[in-house]
Write an enzyme that holds these catalytic residues in place. Structure first.
Site, PDB file in Angstrom:
ATOM      1  N   ASN A  13       9.221   0.100  11.009  1.00  0.00           N
ATOM      2  CA  ASN A  13       8.842  -0.717   9.855  1.00  0.00           C
ATOM      3  C   ASN A  13      10.073  -0.874   8.958  1.00  0.00           C
ATOM      4  OD1 ASN A  13       7.749  -1.854   7.569  1.00  0.00           O
ATOM      5  ND2 ASN A  13       6.568  -0.047   6.981  1.00  0.00           N
ATOM      6  N   TRP A  14      10.655  -2.071   8.978  1.00  0.00           N
ATOM      7  CA  TRP A  14      11.902  -2.282   8.224  1.00  0.00           C
ATOM      8  C   TRP A  14      11.649  -2.497   6.735  1.00  0.00           C
ATOM      9  CZ3 TRP A  14      15.296  -6.094  11.641  1.00  0.00           C
ATOM     10  CH2 TRP A  14      15.656  -5.420  12.831  1.00  0.00           C
ATOM     11  N   LYS A  15      10.397  -2.694   6.351  1.00  0.00           N
ATOM     12  CA  LYS A  15      10.059  -2.955   4.943  1.00  0.00           C
ATOM     13  C   LYS A  15      10.905  -4.130   4.428  1.00  0.00           C
ATOM     14  CE  LYS A  15       8.595   1.785   4.613  1.00  0.00           C
ATOM     15  NZ  LYS A  15       8.263   2.928   3.788  1.00  0.00           N
ATOM     16  N   HIS A  98      -0.498  -1.193   4.963  1.00  0.00           N
ATOM     17  CA  HIS A  98       0.478  -0.149   4.649  1.00  0.00           C
ATOM     18  C   HIS A  98       0.244   0.338   3.217  1.00  0.00           C
ATOM     19  CE1 HIS A  98       4.274   1.794   3.763  1.00  0.00           C
ATOM     20  NE2 HIS A  98       4.387   1.958   5.069  1.00  0.00           N
ATOM     21  N   GLU A 100       2.161   0.931   0.850  1.00  0.00           N
ATOM     22  CA  GLU A 100       2.889   0.188  -0.191  1.00  0.00           C
ATOM     23  C   GLU A 100       2.156  -1.093  -0.543  1.00  0.00           C
ATOM     24  OE1 GLU A 100       6.619   0.210   1.868  1.00  0.00           O
ATOM     25  OE2 GLU A 100       6.759   2.372   1.538  1.00  0.00           O
ATOM     26  N   GLU A 164      -0.649   7.723   8.021  1.00  0.00           N
ATOM     27  CA  GLU A 164       0.534   7.926   7.197  1.00  0.00           C
ATOM     28  C   GLU A 164       0.125   8.615   5.898  1.00  0.00           C
ATOM     29  OE1 GLU A 164       3.870   5.033   8.354  1.00  0.00           O
ATOM     30  OE2 GLU A 164       2.661   4.039   6.852  1.00  0.00           O
ATOM     31  N   GLY A 170       8.682   8.059   2.933  1.00  0.00           N
ATOM     32  CA  GLY A 170       9.938   7.863   2.210  1.00  0.00           C
ATOM     33  C   GLY A 170      10.346   9.045   1.352  1.00  0.00           C
ATOM     34  N   SER A 200       8.209   9.836   7.013  1.00  0.00           N
ATOM     35  CA  SER A 200       9.444  10.611   7.177  1.00  0.00           C
ATOM     36  C   SER A 200       9.622  11.134   8.599  1.00  0.00           C
ATOM     37  CB  SER A 200       9.513  11.762   6.166  1.00  0.00           C
ATOM     38  OG  SER A 200       9.504  11.251   4.849  1.00  0.00           O
ATOM     39  N   GLY A 221       9.806   4.405   9.228  1.00  0.00           N
ATOM     40  CA  GLY A 221      10.371   3.550   8.187  1.00  0.00           C
ATOM     41  C   GLY A 221      11.887   3.700   8.134  1.00  0.00           C
ATOM     42  N   GLY A 222      12.352   4.522   7.188  1.00  0.00           N
ATOM     43  CA  GLY A 222      13.790   4.674   6.948  1.00  0.00           C
ATOM     44  C   GLY A 222      14.617   4.887   8.216  1.00  0.00           C
TER      45      GLY A 222
HETATM   46  P1  PGA Z   1       9.354   6.499   6.225  1.00  0.00           P
HETATM   47  O1  PGA Z   1       8.314   5.293   6.158  1.00  0.00           O
HETATM   48  O2  PGA Z   1       9.560   6.828   7.682  1.00  0.00           O
HETATM   49  O3  PGA Z   1      10.594   5.983   5.558  1.00  0.00           O
HETATM   50  O4  PGA Z   1       8.736   7.641   5.498  1.00  0.00           O
HETATM   51  C1  PGA Z   1       7.221   5.224   7.030  1.00  0.00           C
HETATM   52  C2  PGA Z   1       6.394   4.014   6.702  1.00  0.00           C
HETATM   53  O5  PGA Z   1       6.291   3.682   5.511  1.00  0.00           O
HETATM   54  O6  PGA Z   1       5.830   3.357   7.588  1.00  0.00           O
END
Ligand code: PGA
Length: 242
Positions: A13-15, A98, A100, A164, A170, A200, A221-222
């Site tokens: 997930n590149w956000k 998600h 967010e 999640e 994050g 994470s 994500g990251g």
């Molecule tokens: P993260 O994000 O790996 O940076 O914690 C995961 C996600 O939001 O899907």
């Protein structure tokens, strides 16, 4: 270790990172990713970079999905994109719900269910995200929250869930493999579809998580933005499959 009969999915997930130029650079620098039977890897770039990713990803054995999808096929919904539009450009997946989107953009369990249904109807594969906040976990409400978030979601052959824990996203605070397994097992008792872990997930935590019986992949994500970590997590998943 689990047999992972349904395979393993690694989803990046590149956000709101990597525009079309960054996407081009990502694929130019990407080494050959590890493969294994039943291992699927996909990336979820921002909408503006989707077409570029759809063009470049297949050469790397990667699939591509969008980070959001609307529940109507077309109409007066400024700023939204529909399932048939994603299908038209060759995106195969949609990410829905998600945390967010729930936290910053007013996404509710109801809109998550609507988006999921519409994307499945458009022939897309869907990753629907669920998970509890730190406060909910501390109050012992994790199972109630997961149950509520899943109330309107029905099993479907193209549906995948991502567990999640919001407090792990994050933050560098990965759930322990045991915590993840407990959440996944509970989710699987409610809806029998594959469940990814997200929050994470890094190269050094991926093995412990993916080894769990009910963890059938990861939403990253990251670490999916850094080529070396993304490749390392795919490598771990390939090892588990072979
Ligand atoms: P993260 O994000 O790996 O940076 O914690 C995961 C996600 O939001 O899907």
């Amino acid at each position: 270790m689990a047999s992972k009969a349904r395979g393993v999915l690694i989803a990046g997930n590149w956000k709101m990172n990597l525009g079309p130029r960054g996407t081009q650079e990502f694929f130019s620098a990407l080494p050959k990713l590890a493969t294994a039977p039943g291992l699927t890897a996909a990336v979820f770039p921002p909408m503006l970079s989707l077409q570029r990713a759809v063009d470049l990803a297949p050469a790397h054995g990667l699939q591509v999905g969008a980070q959001n999808v609307h529940w109507e096929n077309s109409g007066a919904f400024t700023g939204e994109i529909s399932g048939p539009m994603l299908d038209e450009i060759g995106a195969r997946w949609a990410l829905v719900g998600h945390s967010e989107r729930r936290q910053y953009f007013g996404e509710t369990d109801e809109t998550v269910a609507l988006r999921t249904r519409a994307a499945l109807d458009a022939g897309l594969r869907v990753i629907a995200c669920i998970g509890e906040t730190k406060e909910e976990r501390d109050r012992g409400e994790t199972r109630d929250v997961l149950r509520r978030q899943l109330e309107r979601i029905e099993a479907h052959p193209n549906l995948v869930l991502a567990y999640e824990p919001v407090w792990a996203i994050g933050t560098g605070l990965t759930a322990t493999p045991e915590m993840a397994e407990e959440g996944h097992e509970f989710i699987r008792s409610l809806v029998d579809v594959p469940v990814l872990y997200g929050g994470s997930c890094k190269p050094d935590s991926a093995l412990g998580l993916l080894e769990q019986t009910h963890v059938e992949g990861a939403l990253v994500g990251g670490a999916s933005l850094e080529i070396e970590s993304f490749a390392a997590i795919c490598e771990t998943a390939a090892r588990i499959r072979s």
